[in-house]
Design an enzyme around this catalytic site. Structure first.
Site, PDB file in Angstrom:
ATOM      1  CB  THR A   1      -0.909  -0.001   1.256  1.00  0.00           C
ATOM      2  OG1 THR A   1      -1.500   1.287   1.405  1.00  0.00           O
ATOM      3  CG2 THR A   1      -0.135  -0.308   2.531  1.00  0.00           C
ATOM      4  CG  ASP A   2      -1.114   5.003  -0.951  1.00  0.00           C
ATOM      5  OD1 ASP A   2      -1.640   4.406   0.018  1.00  0.00           O
ATOM      6  OD2 ASP A   2      -1.727   5.870  -1.611  1.00  0.00           O
ATOM      7  CD  GLU A   3      -3.128   3.730   4.718  1.00  0.00           C
ATOM      8  OE1 GLU A   3      -2.825   3.578   5.911  1.00  0.00           O
ATOM      9  OE2 GLU A   3      -4.304   3.773   4.311  1.00  0.00           O
TER      10      GLU A   3
ATOM     11  CE1 TYR B   1      -3.434  -2.378   6.023  1.00  0.00           C
ATOM     12  CE2 TYR B   1      -3.156  -0.037   5.520  1.00  0.00           C
ATOM     13  CZ  TYR B   1      -3.321  -1.357   5.097  1.00  0.00           C
ATOM     14  OH  TYR B   1      -3.360  -1.642   3.750  1.00  0.00           O
TER      15      TYR B   1
ATOM     16  CE  LYS C   1      -0.302  -4.429   3.164  1.00  0.00           C
ATOM     17  NZ  LYS C   1      -0.775  -5.749   2.645  1.00  0.00           N
TER      18      LYS C   1
END
Ligand code: NAD
Ligand code: DAU
Length: 337
Positions: free
Chosen positions: A125-127, A153, A157
């Site tokens: 994810t870009d997060e 979260y 990741k």
């Protein structure tokens, strides 16, 4: 070609299964999913009639079970979507995020090593890049932006990404990673912004916007994400990370107002902000565009309209998934076997 798709009963994984069965009618797809609250067998109904599709209920952290399955099925490729995916839940209870997102990824990679699986793809994810300030619209996440996470979260990741990179370097695991921006489309669990707002608007429940509503997300129609992963599997270079995003930045308030316009009703209410709330995400997708030729096919205007229509026409799915009725479906499905 046999592909294990983990987390395939969730939002993006199910869309990926439909996409792959259509694009590659000769591929065999096995969905591995433990059916958490976010996984729904009803979602996979369109795939069940396809003889090239099968489903196995299994937790990716179950090492012995996963090894047995790899031994029995001998997959060529593993695409790992399985994850705890909701930021708000990670703030309330981080532990399960670490178990599934980090340790589950490790178990899958160990299985790939043990049974000689040719390819592992990690859906990230870009997060993992943290956030960007609102007053610097010139800044974007590239693949070399340092990892700088905000929530449990995103930290889980990012940890998994680091582990994948370590396995590539140390064990020469044949793996790739993709980091995508916010997805929207059919079958998304109604705890996420877009389906929640559509569902609340329909039910005349206020639409809860966090903070000032000016946080920006870079929205991508889910099918475009699926096409990008398919391309990475075919043409991606082992060991590489690919950002996926379509330059489609919108603030939350604008997204919610668009939903209200299409649904024809809905009342916004501003609520307490998310702790540690990331301000802006914005992907630079130059690498996947220039190296693999990927471009998103669906504009936000077209995609959001299609998405809203899908939810309005699939009330039964929405009410079943929200009520836990899908668990009854699971029992019924297995009772028939
Ligand atoms: P989701 O929550 O809709 O689905 C997750 C699926 O994983 C569910 O079917 C769930 O049952 C399954 N699962 C959870 N724990 C499991 C376990 N221990 N073993 C087996 N299965 C398990 O998530 P999503 O939005 O479809 O996201 C899929 C992946 O894509 C995640 O890895 C997420 O980090 C990543 N991602 C999501 C987005 C987005 O906008 N939704 C964007 C970029 C990346
Ligand atoms: O960027 C990719 C990520 O996008 C994925 O890795 C995550 O799995 C996925 O859940 C998503 O994370 P976000 O936190 O961006 O998505 P969410 O739909 O939860 O929230 C989108 C924005 O809307 C965010 O700024 C918070 C806000 N929001 C969300 C909800 C649920 C609200 O204002 N009100 C809400 O009720």
């Amino acid at each position: 070609m046999k592909i294990f798709v983990t987390g395939g009963a969730g939002f993006i994984g199910s869309n990926f299964i439909f996409y792959m069965l259509k694009q590659h009618p000769d591929y065999k797809i096995v969905c591995l999913d433990s059916l958490t609250y976010a996984g729904n067998l009803m979602t996979l109904i369109p795939a069940f009639d396809n003889p090239n599709f099968s489903f196995v209920k299994i937790d990716i952290t179950n090492r012995a079970g996963i090894y047995n399955l790899f031994e029995k099925e001998n997959p060529d490729v593993v695409v790992n979507f399985a994850a705890e995916s909701h930021v708000d839940r990670s703030i309330v209870n981080p532990e399960i995020f670490l178990q599934t997102n980090i340790l589950g990824t490790q178990v899958l990679m160990d299985a790939c090593r043990k049974f000689g699986t040719k390819r592992f793809h990690q859906v990230s994810t870009d997060e993992v890049y943290g956030d960007l300030p609102l007053d610097r619209p010139d800044l974007f996440f590239t693949e070399s932006t340092p990892l700088h996470t905000s929530s449990p979260y995103s930290a889980s990741k990012a940890s998994a990404d680091l582990l994948v990179l370590a396995y590539i370097r140390t064990y020469k695991l044949s793996a790739t990673i993709s980091r995508c921006s916010n997805n929207y489309g059919p079958y998304q669990f109604p705890e996420k912004l877009i389906p929640l707002m559509i569902s609340n608007a329909q039910k005349n429940i206020p639409l809860p916007v966090y903070g000032d509503g000016l946080n920006v997300r870079d929205w991508l129609y889910v099918e475009d994400h699926c096409a990008a992963i398919d391309l990475i599997l075919e043409k991606g270079k082992i060991g590489e990370v690919y950002n996926i995003g379509g330059h489609n930045e919108k603030n939350n308030l604008d997204v919610v107002k668009t939903i209200i316009k299409y649904v024809g009703k809905g009342e916004i209410t501003f609520v307490k902000d998310r702790a540690g709330h990331d301000r802006r995400y914005a992907i630079n997708p130059n690498k996947i565009h220039t190296e693999l030729g990927w471009l998103p096919a669906t504009s936000f205007d077209v995609g959001i309209k299609k998405t809203i229509e899908w939810y309005l026409n699939n009330n039964e799915w929405l009410s079943n998934i929200s009520s836990g009725k899908y668990l009854e479906y699971y029992d019924k499905y297995y009772a028939k076997k």
